[in-house]
Scaffold this active site. Sequence first.
Site, mmCIF file in Angstrom:
data_model
loop_
_atom_site.group_PDB
_atom_site.id
_atom_site.type_symbol
_atom_site.label_atom_id
_atom_site.label_comp_id
_atom_site.label_asym_id
_atom_site.label_seq_id
_atom_site.Cartn_x
_atom_site.Cartn_y
_atom_site.Cartn_z
ATOM 1 N N CYS A 52 37.214 42.134 36.251
ATOM 2 C CA CYS A 52 37.812 42.992 37.274
ATOM 3 C C CYS A 52 38.636 44.099 36.614
ATOM 4 C CB CYS A 52 38.629 42.151 38.251
ATOM 5 S SG CYS A 52 39.023 43.019 39.796
ATOM 6 N N HIS A 67 35.031 37.545 39.896
ATOM 7 C CA HIS A 67 35.950 36.677 39.161
ATOM 8 C C HIS A 67 35.330 35.301 38.852
ATOM 9 C CE1 HIS A 67 39.788 38.970 39.465
ATOM 10 N NE2 HIS A 67 39.169 39.530 40.493
ATOM 11 N N GLU A 82 36.469 33.096 36.823
ATOM 12 C CA GLU A 82 37.543 32.105 36.643
ATOM 13 C C GLU A 82 37.978 31.478 37.964
ATOM 14 O OE1 GLU A 82 39.940 35.695 37.791
ATOM 15 O OE2 GLU A 82 38.024 35.267 36.810
#
Length: 256
Positions: A95, A219, A221
């Site tokens: 990002c 994302h 994660e």
Amino acid sequence: MKPQVCVLRTDGTNCDEETAYAFEKVGGEPELVHVNQLRCGARRLASYQILAIPGGFSYGDDIASGKILAVELISYLREEFEEFVARQKLIIGICNGFQVLVRTGLLPFHSLGEMHATLTTNDSGRFECRWIRMVVEPSPCVFTQGLHEEINLQVAHGEGKFFSSGETLQRIEKEGLVTLRYAESGKQTQRYPANPNGSLNGIAGICDSTGRIFGLMPHPERFVETTQHPNWRRLVNARPHGLPIFENAVSFAKGL
């Protein structure tokens, strides 16, 4: 030894702990490192095998998203940055981190200090925060090897539209540097809302020609545990789609 991971943070970074958790979960040894620690010499990039630039709003995204951190890296840490890349180590930008890597010039063409593309304001004119689907493209990218043909991750950005000149876009496509594309019904799309920002050619992520530098707007994660997905009850036996990205990185780094 566990691969050492530098999770770089600064004012406005807000996804550093989640990124560190993802690397730790798959066998890495992450450390949250403030950019000032690198600038003053308290930490050295040479000590790490992976550099992760996480999401957030570095320096409030003043001037342009990721601009100030990118300038900081190529102005004050250029030699360390160049040496890190020359030693064939891994870099991932998620990002805001993707925005930073594009503004340093490392993506897409490995030209430090020379921008060839940008990530600009979403076509919708609003912040987009939701789960989206992407198709995984064949590429040299270390991080995406072995991923499913289609993956589901969350986006959360206001400036995620990948944009470049027609010539640059043609070169990116010709060299096979696109790793992820926004998808609808299993196919790349320009249509909103499946393409949340209007990225050219549906580009959600790219790598450099070596495959060791990777940037993406979604994302990974945020999907390393099954229960992080909003529909997790139907995915009890499914592997989180973000997990292989970190597994691939740690596995590769063990050989460095």
